[in-house]
Design an enzyme around this catalytic site. Sequence first.
Site, short mmCIF file in Angstrom:
data_model
loop_
_atom_site.label_atom_id
_atom_site.label_comp_id
_atom_site.label_asym_id
_atom_site.label_seq_id
_atom_site.Cartn_x
_atom_site.Cartn_y
_atom_site.Cartn_z
CB SER A 158 -0.87 -0.03 1.26
OG SER A 158 -1.72 1.08 1.28
NE ARG A 185 -3.63 -7.37 -2.55
CZ ARG A 185 -4.82 -7.79 -2.97
NH1 ARG A 185 -5.13 -7.70 -4.25
NH2 ARG A 185 -5.70 -8.28 -2.12
CB THR A 241 -5.19 2.06 6.12
OG1 THR A 241 -4.36 1.73 5.00
CG2 THR A 241 -4.71 1.30 7.34
CB CYS A 268 0.70 -10.02 -15.81
SG CYS A 268 1.66 -10.76 -14.48
CB CYS A 321 1.84 -15.18 -9.26
SG CYS A 321 0.31 -14.41 -8.74
CB CYS A 377 -1.24 -7.73 -8.20
SG CYS A 377 -1.37 -8.06 -9.96
CB CYS A 403 -4.52 -12.12 -14.51
SG CYS A 403 -4.23 -12.98 -12.96
#
Lengths: 248, 544
Positions: free
Chosen positions: B55, B300, B336, B482, B513, B516, B519
């Site tokens: 984040s 992410r 958050t 991606c 991977c 995130c 895809c």
Amino acid sequence: MKILVGIKRVVDYNVRIRVRSDGSGIDTDGVKMSINPFDEIALEEALRIREAGLAEEVIVVSLGGNECQQQLRTGLAMGADRAIQIDTDADLQPLTIARAFFKIVEKEQPGLVLMGKQAIDGDNSQTGQMLAALWDRPQATFASGLSLSGNTATVVREVDAGLETIEVDLPAVVSVDLRLNEPRFVKLPDIMKAKRKPLDVISMDDLGVTAENDLKVSHYAPPPKREKGIMVEDAAQLVAELRNRGLV
Amino acid sequence: MSETATEREIMEYDVIIVGAGPAGLACAIRLKQLKPDLMVAVIEKSAEIGAHILSGAVIEPAALDELLPAWRESPPPICIPVERDEIALLTATSKRKLPTPPQQKNHGNFIVSLGALCAWMAPQAEALGVDIFPGYAAAGVHYLQNGAVGGVIIGDMGVDRQGNPKDTYMQGIEIHAPLTVMAEGCRGHLSKQLITKFKLDADSDPQAYGIGIKELWQVAPGKCKPGLVQHSIGWPLDTKTYGGSFIYHMDKDRVAVGFVCALDYSDPEFSPFEAFQQFKHHPSVKPLFEGGEILSGGARTIIEGGAQSLPKVEMPGALLIGDAAGLLNLPKIKGTHQAIRSGMLAASHIAEGSTAEGFDETLRASPIMKELHKVRNIRPGFNKGLWRGLITAAIETVTVGKLPRTLHNHADYSSLTKLQDMEPVDRPWVKRSLAPRDRLASVYFAATDHDEDQLVHLQILEPDVCITRCGEEYGHPCTRFCPANVYEMVTDQMTEEGGSTANQHLQINAANCVHCKTCDIKDPYQIINWVTPEGGSGPNYQNL
């Protein structure tokens, strides 16, 4: 028979190591820590020996501050019966660790001491050997196979020429290599059980061991960065470039 | 969920929370504060708490003040008070400062690493008696006979690529609980299943998402100005694409830099990763990073749909909280505080009634929802491009969202333009010199790790579509959207009698991977299904 397993808290093998900018050591701020992978293999082997009925108790031992209890708890969750933390915040070198382990060995009288052939942080590969010398018992290093029968351990070692099989009398110190076994996953309910298993904390001072560092590390530095390569058109240019650099 | 021959081992709790992010941990902490006798467990797929958290992050502290009133006495390891805000509009060569919109004034807020914040919250939850299990992935939902959610099923470990048990095979256990709290974060794979099964999104707009890519840098001494918060809009995105950058100056010469872009972009050739790297090379940005080095990086997705896309957040036996529900406040670029507050709200709801029922109403009547309602039209306003979006944002801000209208969100996967309908796009990308060289080099900084010999956790439901329709219509956008280079089209040369033929197939580099979920969201045919890999797999983020 009791088996004593040494486990060390190290920076996880997946983590990219960074040297602190002042060269005083490795940056461990916010970095994932784990059991030294070789020690995990040693513990797995100890558990298999116990499960085969050849040992009654597996004890995991680690040196360090309270943070190493996390790795001891993982060891207990894998299946060790109890844990000992030798509490110290000193900078530790193999001889100090071997001396502290020897105190525990004297107290617990194990039939076998297992540990990784080296820790992936310092790569020293000394603690097991030093412990065997202090204890005046046989040592078998780099074990990729281990079987026990009566008072002997048959150890297969990976050496430059291939595999070497040796026999040592027990009690002995065996340090283990990568291909000995594949450690188990921890079962979730076992994490809960591990919380209730005994974890004794003994201060290193109470064992009468002080950290005497005969070796002084002056500073740490990362390996030099590789220079960027160039693409060449053909063999002639390749030869010319190599000549230019005085490499052929 | 796979069929199992033997009965799974079962553990029982009063409440099981899926995901140890700010929402899940806040919920666990508040539950134990309210009812110390309650048995509460949190399961987390990352090997360590915080290792899958990525984040910005600038956080509003009010929610933490409420949850852990003494937190300022022993703050999380990275916690720098914001000193100054800057927002700028970039063109390819220039930077123009803009007035800071009220939602983005960060006085009193803190720059943190959300990963480090979670790793700091977890021991506080444990001290209250919460059982936290990192390294265990919830792979399936345990349903009761009446159809209600009754807990989760932990994924099996030690299964090979073909699905056969290896020597280390360990069957995952079931965790049963009268209440399951889904706190998986954006596009959680079980939350996705539950939303479909219980039709929780029947009355809401399609969800809207963005992708955020972030790096943590150690910059050359003297360049970092602790507490400075910089945002930008504009270049390298065209005016049709919504997104922007952030640069947060932390302590010890560390600077967090990232780029967020809405996943409803239309150009199938667009690569969010490349856009981020281009941003770093903007003449006003590049000098900050020259002479520095990357400490860590990752990506992410972000949930952007807000009030109109919020699904129903309760179902029999389970609740959705935080970004698993979709509570992020996009104009503030903060989720958050919403995550923590929703976790606490769920905890008091559970403590009072021991049931999921009524939580949806409670949440919608809460300040959490009021905050989202006020800004509901800002994100969809940008569907008509940057300029009209800015005007809508200004109007909605001045009127505090009181205009009697609600603009709508559309589904991100449906927004790609077919190649044949695309106008040629001019991308004046510069030649890059700052690290990382490419996506593979970038994955290295995520320290991502998956045992290669395990089931591929990116399921392609109709592999033929990739080769036939997708290649023709969109030119395999998965190979570009991606950020970790998981998807690659590989040509197999086959030599037969009478000549050779070239066949293409999709190669899935699942080990790259970074979880995130882009895809799963952006694939135009919705045939990529992200499921959880073996517990403990995935990125090992440090201080992201």
